[in-house]
Enzyme design. Structure first.
Site, PDB file in Angstrom:
ATOM      1  N   ASP A 192     -37.976  12.684 -17.242  1.00 34.08           N
ATOM      2  CA  ASP A 192     -37.895  13.126 -15.835  1.00 34.08           C
ATOM      3  C   ASP A 192     -39.104  13.945 -15.429  1.00 34.08           C
ATOM      4  OD1 ASP A 192     -35.433  15.855 -16.167  1.00 34.08           O
ATOM      5  OD2 ASP A 192     -37.194  15.368 -17.351  1.00 34.08           O
TER       6      ASP A 192
ATOM      7  N   MET B  90     -34.391  14.766 -20.399  1.00 27.09           N
ATOM      8  CA  MET B  90     -34.988  14.522 -21.701  1.00 27.09           C
ATOM      9  C   MET B  90     -34.075  14.950 -22.846  1.00 27.09           C
ATOM     10  SD  MET B  90     -38.881  15.800 -20.822  1.00 27.09           S
ATOM     11  CE  MET B  90     -39.599  15.208 -22.350  1.00 27.09           C
ATOM     12  N   HIS B  91     -34.437  14.555 -24.058  1.00 23.02           N
ATOM     13  CA  HIS B  91     -33.972  15.077 -25.342  1.00 23.02           C
ATOM     14  C   HIS B  91     -32.518  14.777 -25.690  1.00 23.02           C
ATOM     15  CE1 HIS B  91     -37.591  17.405 -24.709  1.00 23.02           C
ATOM     16  NE2 HIS B  91     -37.040  18.171 -23.813  1.00 23.02           N
TER      17      HIS B  91
HETATM   18  O1  LIG Z   1     -35.427  19.838 -21.354  1.00 17.21           O
HETATM   19  C1  LIG Z   1     -36.103  19.575 -20.390  1.00 17.21           C
HETATM   20  C2  LIG Z   1     -37.569  19.352 -20.554  1.00 17.21           C
HETATM   21  O2  LIG Z   1     -38.029  19.659 -21.882  1.00 17.21           O
HETATM   22  C3  LIG Z   1     -35.458  19.468 -19.029  1.00 17.21           C
HETATM   23  O3  LIG Z   1     -36.451  19.391 -18.006  1.00 17.21           O
HETATM   24  C4  LIG Z   1     -34.575  18.241 -18.981  1.00 17.21           C
HETATM   25  O4  LIG Z   1     -35.408  17.089 -18.939  1.00 17.21           O
HETATM   26  C5  LIG Z   1     -33.567  18.299 -17.838  1.00 17.21           C
HETATM   27  O5  LIG Z   1     -34.154  18.141 -16.636  1.00 17.21           O
HETATM   28  P1  LIG Z   1     -33.392  18.441 -15.224  1.00 17.21           P
HETATM   29  O6  LIG Z   1     -31.992  17.945 -15.333  1.00 17.21           O
HETATM   30  O7  LIG Z   1     -33.472  19.891 -15.018  1.00 17.21           O
HETATM   31  O8  LIG Z   1     -34.187  17.659 -14.228  1.00 17.21           O
END
Ligand SMILES: O=C(CO)[C@@H](O)[C@H](O)COP(=O)(O)O
Ligand SMILES: Nc1ncnc2c1ncn2[C@@H]1O[C@H](COP(=O)(O)OP(=O)(O)O)[C@@H](O)[C@H]1O
Length: 499
Positions: free
Chosen positions: A240, A81-82
């Site tokens: 995700d 995300m983000h």
């Molecule tokens: O920043 C967040 C949720 O706010 C993280 O969950 C990212 O979405 C990265 O996810 P992974 O790479 O750890 O699956």
């Protein structure tokens, strides 16, 4: 036999799954890519690395499964995300993507609070101004790289950029847009009030679609590169954690998920978008239309485990490290670890904090340190479990996904620390399975994500908390909670010595 594909654009790698109508994973392929960290707290990736590796994985997944690519009928995505991906008027990337675990934007978070107002932000975006979210990154580029900001015509998030390059369709899905701080969570529209307050032109925001929306088919050149038919139906896909929740069947009240990826996440289903959690948890739109979820995030969960392995046991496989760590007793012979290697989000919104080992004793071994890292990551996740429980939710079990679900020992530690039964899935594949389920519904195999989850989700075992262990962990968790307040000022003073 027909198949669908789920593409999970993670932080460490892109993972592609080939799934049949029964939810059986008939093929999987993973391609990793580098993370660039030029300074402490910085975290970037090259969006074109994501595209290149996704195309490679899309070809290898059907080739290694030995199936005809013509039998692939649907494809969807989940993604980290983000992350800010800025494109110019020709659709070209203007800089590396600034990722979710980059914490350079503290000043921009204060700028957002000053210009929007914390209460207004919470009432519209339902989330605090945190460094990991997208809007602070956009303002950082505007403040520090004005010439790049001037060239930008639109911003996308990681999986939306990859989908744009594979299909030519430009859009952002709502479950991911929820993590930008520019989305009105209730109306699922870009917030003119927030954009105007911070001086961001709404034309930078792409069209919005639901995660389940059909968005097109593959570009001819992508069909050629991947070997997949250009007629594959492509569906938008989701964040995700939203897709992880779909894959884990977190599609009704009372359901909770623990995901130990590079980040660590504890997530619970929320039917309403109208509640007020006062920013104590993240509050996002689900991949299931008109549903939501709340979650707490440990910024360096698997990331802490990766760091320990890379630094102290580079040639030892993850599974062996967990087994050796499990030989150390509960409490790692008096050693505690806090996983704040990249700052922290839940429950402490603190970009400056860094991790600690407390209680180092000459009698301790390398494997005591490994156990302390695993327990510290799980204690951090338990902070989110406690917040979700305190929000009034009744949680009877938690589904574990990601790296932490790969070993019986870590599943037991989760059950003992959370004090809740932990479900291990037979076909745990993380967010990629949720992406495949979005495609499975999209091509008409199921009428809803819930119906698909009921068909695909297979519980392998339920790990019960052990009363004696849970009692010891309750004592240790109280000590763990004392570490942050006693080290946060020290971490700020050490900041000048960091790279
Ligand atoms: O920043 C967040 C949720 O706010 C993280 O969950 C990212 O979405 C990265 O996810 P992974 O790479 O750890 O699956
Ligand atoms: N066998 C294992 N046991 C415990 N943890 C593991 C194992 N394999 C990988 N991991 C951890 O899982 C993390 C990767 O999880 P994953 O969900 O694939 O990450 P992401 O989606 O963030 O790329 C790594 O950071 C690693 O620390």
């Amino acid at each position: 036999m027909e198949y669908v594909i789920g593409v999970d654009l993670g932080t460490s790698a892109v993972k592609v799954l080939l799934v049949d109508r029964h939810g059986v994973v008939k093929g999987e392929w993973t391609e990793s890519y580098p993370l660039y960290q030029p300074h402490s707290g910085y975290s970037e990736q090259r969006p074109d690395d994501w595209v290149e590796k996704t195309i490679t994985a899309l070809r290898r997944v059907w080739e290694t499964a030995g199936i005809s690519p013509e039998s692939v009928v649907g494809l969807s995505f989940s993604g980290q995300m983000h992350g800010l991906v800025l494109l110019d008027g020709d659709g070209n990337v203007v800089r590396n993507a600034i990722l979710w675990n980059d914490t350079r934007t503290t000043a921009e978070c204060r700028e957002i609070e000053a210009k929007v107002g914390r209460e207004t932000l919470l009432s519209i975006a339902k989330n605090e101004a945190l460094e990991g979210f997208t809007l602070p990154k956009l303002l950082w580029v505007k403040n520090h790289e004005p010439e790049l900001y001037e060239r930008a015509r639109v911003f996308l998030l990681p999986k939306d950029y990859v989908r744009f390059r594979l299909t030519g369709h430009m859009a952002m899905d709502v479950s991911d847009a929820a993590g930008t701080l520019l989305l009105d969570i209730k109306t699922k529209t870009w917030s003119e009030a927030i954009a105007r307050a911070v001086g961001v032109d709404l034309t930078l925001c792409p069209p919005l679609v639901e995660a389940t929306a059909f968005v097109g088919t593959l570009r001819p050149e992508v069909a050629e590169q991947t070997g997949l038919p250009a007629s594959v139906n492509v569906f938008a896909g989701g964040a995700d954690n939203a897709c992880g929740a779909v894959g884990a069947g977190i599609l009704a009240e009372g359901k909770m998920m623990s995901s130990i990826g590079t980040s660590g996440v504890v997530l619970a289903y929320e039917q309403s978008g109208e509640k007020d959690f006062a920013g104590r948890v993240h509050y996002f739109n689900h991949a299931e239309p008109n549903a939501y979820y709340i979650m707490g995030v440990t910024l360096a969960a698997g990331y802490s485990f990766d760091w320990w392995k890379r630094t102290f046991a580079e040639d030892v496989p993850f599974a062996e490290i967990v087994q050796r760590a499990a030989e150390s007793p509960i409490g790692a012979n008096g050693l505690l670890f806090t996983p704040y290697l990249a700052g922290e989000r839940t429950p402490y919104a603190d970009a400056d904090i860094r991790g600690s080992f407390v209680g180092i004793d000459s009698a301790q071994t390398k494997w005591d340190f490994a156990r302390a890292v695993i327990e510290g990551i799980t204690f951090s996740l338990n902070e989110s479990v406690e917040i979700i429980k305190a929000s009034g939710k009744t949680i009877d079990s938690v589904v574990s996904i990601g790296g932490g679900a790969k070993s019986a020992e870590w599943l037991q530690i989760q059950a003992d620390i959370f004090g809740i039964p932990v479900e291990k899935l037979k076909n745990e594949q993380g967010p990629g399975l949720g992406a495949a389920m979005i495609a499975a519904c999209g091509v008409g195999w199921f009428d809803s994500l819930k119906e698909c989850a009921d068909a695909f989700k297979q519980v392998d075992s339920i790990v019960e908390p052990r009363p004696d262990a849970a009692a010891k962990y309750k004592e240790l968790f109280a000590i763990y909670r004392d570490v942050y307040p006693r080290t946060k000022e020290l971490a700020k003073r050490l900041k000048v010595f960091r790279p």
